[in-house]
Design a protein around this motif. Sequence first.
Motif, PDB file in Angstrom:
ATOM      1  N   ASN B 160      -3.867   0.786  -5.737  1.00  0.00           N
ATOM      2  CA  ASN B 160      -3.668  -0.384  -4.887  1.00  0.00           C
ATOM      3  C   ASN B 160      -2.409  -1.150  -5.292  1.00  0.00           C
ATOM      4  O   ASN B 160      -1.638  -1.596  -4.455  1.00  0.00           O
ATOM      5  N   LEU B 162       0.141   0.178  -6.877  1.00  0.00           N
ATOM      6  CA  LEU B 162       1.280   1.058  -6.621  1.00  0.00           C
ATOM      7  C   LEU B 162       1.774   0.940  -5.181  1.00  0.00           C
ATOM      8  O   LEU B 162       2.968   1.123  -4.900  1.00  0.00           O
ATOM      9  N   ILE B 163       0.849   0.664  -4.276  1.00  0.00           N
ATOM     10  CA  ILE B 163       1.207   0.525  -2.864  1.00  0.00           C
ATOM     11  C   ILE B 163       2.015  -0.745  -2.631  1.00  0.00           C
ATOM     12  O   ILE B 163       2.915  -0.792  -1.797  1.00  0.00           O
ATOM     13  N   HIS B 164       1.690  -1.780  -3.401  1.00  0.00           N
ATOM     14  CA  HIS B 164       2.306  -3.080  -3.136  1.00  0.00           C
ATOM     15  C   HIS B 164       3.477  -3.431  -4.041  1.00  0.00           C
ATOM     16  O   HIS B 164       4.297  -4.259  -3.698  1.00  0.00           O
ATOM     17  N   GLU B 165       3.508  -2.835  -5.227  1.00  0.00           N
ATOM     18  CA  GLU B 165       4.567  -3.213  -6.161  1.00  0.00           C
ATOM     19  C   GLU B 165       5.126  -1.978  -6.853  1.00  0.00           C
ATOM     20  O   GLU B 165       4.425  -0.998  -7.052  1.00  0.00           O
ATOM     21  N   PRO B 166       6.402  -2.027  -7.218  1.00  0.00           N
ATOM     22  CA  PRO B 166       7.035  -0.850  -7.815  1.00  0.00           C
ATOM     23  C   PRO B 166       6.629  -0.657  -9.278  1.00  0.00           C
ATOM     24  O   PRO B 166       7.365  -0.995 -10.188  1.00  0.00           O
ATOM     25  N   TYR B 185       4.795   9.299  -6.878  1.00  0.00           N
ATOM     26  CA  TYR B 185       4.080   8.726  -5.737  1.00  0.00           C
ATOM     27  C   TYR B 185       3.216   9.755  -5.027  1.00  0.00           C
ATOM     28  O   TYR B 185       2.113   9.462  -4.587  1.00  0.00           O
ATOM     29  N   LEU B 189      -0.792   9.107  -5.087  1.00  0.00           N
ATOM     30  CA  LEU B 189      -1.363   8.747  -3.787  1.00  0.00           C
ATOM     31  C   LEU B 189      -1.892   9.973  -3.048  1.00  0.00           C
ATOM     32  O   LEU B 189      -2.394   9.849  -1.931  1.00  0.00           O
ATOM     33  N   LYS B 201      14.613   5.375   2.072  1.00  0.00           N
ATOM     34  CA  LYS B 201      13.900   4.135   1.774  1.00  0.00           C
ATOM     35  C   LYS B 201      14.162   3.635   0.355  1.00  0.00           C
ATOM     36  O   LYS B 201      14.408   2.450   0.146  1.00  0.00           O
ATOM     37  N   VAL B 202      14.100   4.532  -0.624  1.00  0.00           N
ATOM     38  CA  VAL B 202      14.345   4.055  -1.989  1.00  0.00           C
ATOM     39  C   VAL B 202      15.804   3.649  -2.162  1.00  0.00           C
ATOM     40  O   VAL B 202      16.122   2.838  -3.041  1.00  0.00           O
ATOM     41  N   ILE B 240       7.028 -11.583   1.035  1.00  0.00           N
ATOM     42  CA  ILE B 240       6.764 -11.523   2.468  1.00  0.00           C
ATOM     43  C   ILE B 240       5.292 -11.262   2.712  1.00  0.00           C
ATOM     44  O   ILE B 240       4.572 -10.795   1.841  1.00  0.00           O
ATOM     45  N   LEU B 241       4.841 -11.592   3.902  1.00  0.00           N
ATOM     46  CA  LEU B 241       3.485 -11.245   4.281  1.00  0.00           C
ATOM     47  C   LEU B 241       3.514  -9.790   4.716  1.00  0.00           C
ATOM     48  O   LEU B 241       3.733  -9.472   5.876  1.00  0.00           O
ATOM     49  N   ASN B 242       3.300  -8.895   3.764  1.00  0.00           N
ATOM     50  CA  ASN B 242       3.474  -7.483   4.054  1.00  0.00           C
ATOM     51  C   ASN B 242       2.602  -6.996   5.200  1.00  0.00           C
ATOM     52  O   ASN B 242       3.011  -6.164   5.984  1.00  0.00           O
ATOM     53  N   PHE B 243       1.395  -7.528   5.284  1.00  0.00           N
ATOM     54  CA  PHE B 243       0.499  -7.008   6.312  1.00  0.00           C
ATOM     55  C   PHE B 243       0.922  -7.468   7.704  1.00  0.00           C
ATOM     56  O   PHE B 243       0.431  -6.977   8.698  1.00  0.00           O
TER      57      PHE B 243
END
Lengths: 245, 245
Positions: B160, B162-166, B185, B189, B201-202, B240-243
């Motif tokens: 969880n 890992l999805i939101h933070e590096p 990743y 995942l 992206k990276v 940011i509000l990621n969702f």
Amino acid sequence: MSNRKLNNYISVDCVIFGFDSEKLNVLVVDRTLKADDGSDEFSDLTLTGNHIYEDETIVEAADRILYDLTGLRNIYLEQFKTFAAPDRLKKENDRKWLLHDNRDPDKRIVSIGFFALLATQKVTLEWKGRNVRWMPVEEVGELGFDHNLILSEALVAMRNKLIHEPIGFELLPDKFTLSQLQKVYEIILDTTFDKRNFRKKVGRMKYLIPLDEKQKGVAHKPARLYMFSREVYEKTRKEILNFLV
Amino acid sequence: MSNRKLNNYISVDCVIFGFDSEKLNVLVVDRTLKADDGSDEFSDLTLTGNHIYEDETIVEAADRILYDLTGLRNIYLEQFKTFAAPDRLKKENDRKWLLHDNRDPDKRIVSIGFFALLATQKVTLEWKGRNVRWMPVEEVGELGFDHNLILSEALVAMRNKLIHEPIGFELLPDKFTLSQLQKVYEIILDTTFDKRNFRKKVGRMKYLIPLDEKQKGVAHKPARLYMFSREVYEKTRKEILNFLV
């Protein structure tokens, strides 16, 4: 309950956040110690919590505490951090309080912190005559024990969760307007959003369901009501790598 | 250390994840109980952990355990959940183990769970002669105590995060290739990414710093090395509000 035994070194502290459509509040309890002559030795405030029973899990204990204080079940509840610093119960008032209660202030007590989210209007605090009340988070002064730390860590955890997952709905009534939703995010994240932009973005959320219902009893033009569907959210969420976006 | 006293009801369990460029591993310790005739009464595995000293915080205890096992300090470490179910130490082997150690298996022990992330190659496990070893997470069978639960909850929390933070970088050597990063990743995942899309992206991450250095000693064409800058990440992250994206 009389035959159940409380564990004397494991407690659960609940940071119960309540939103009243204007500000974020936290539930606090009066802690008043009487002197021998009946006067107040001291009177201050703590968060809500209790020790766990030997036969219950910590989640069961948190549910029990919440039900006991609010009369509600199935409240949004999350374990966020555990507190066990050697000096966490060693301020003067804390020692007096524990000694008066025939407890050893030098015994280490570990407390598991939970935060709960709800709309204040859902709760009737008087239902069991407990000495609790809502206090705006911004107005909270010095609390007993290490409860200022627990409160500030709960705020960090709650804000972090709010950024990543749609938990803001939990602070609203079951049916709410988009303005109320925007207000929740603005207050908790201490920011402002452009109204059009905010509506465009929330309009994409499949789990935000518009209802064929409008506000009642408001002076202004009544706005449409919405509901949050956790079921739709769980089914449509994508576990994307958000930080890659 | 001999004058320090261990608290007998608060422990810290560390789920130490190590990535070896192919798979995710977890550090396990052999738990062998000898019978009176010198034969093995039983032998199984547990996660790594210890009770806390009365004068240390739980974070200090986790740091101590990690240092004791890996010789490393400043490892990525996160408190993720606390475990205190009434039956968590009550399997037959657990009772035998505790009794043999002159401990009361009916005493409730609360354990605060941490997970740590590192590249296996950074660690020399033999440095203190402890009975620990890496085991691929996929090959872990039944562990002692409630450690299968602790491991699975650590995996949930780690994925969880890992999805939101590096935090994937923490599982790699200090200098790594983009292929190694993608692999982390994909493994954790349990998915695959399109190579070109992943790199695009990276490439936008300001905290992923390309170095003027290439891989050495590889059979294929050596790839460029990169490093992760936590400092740049902290300074450029947008809450940011990621969702809402």
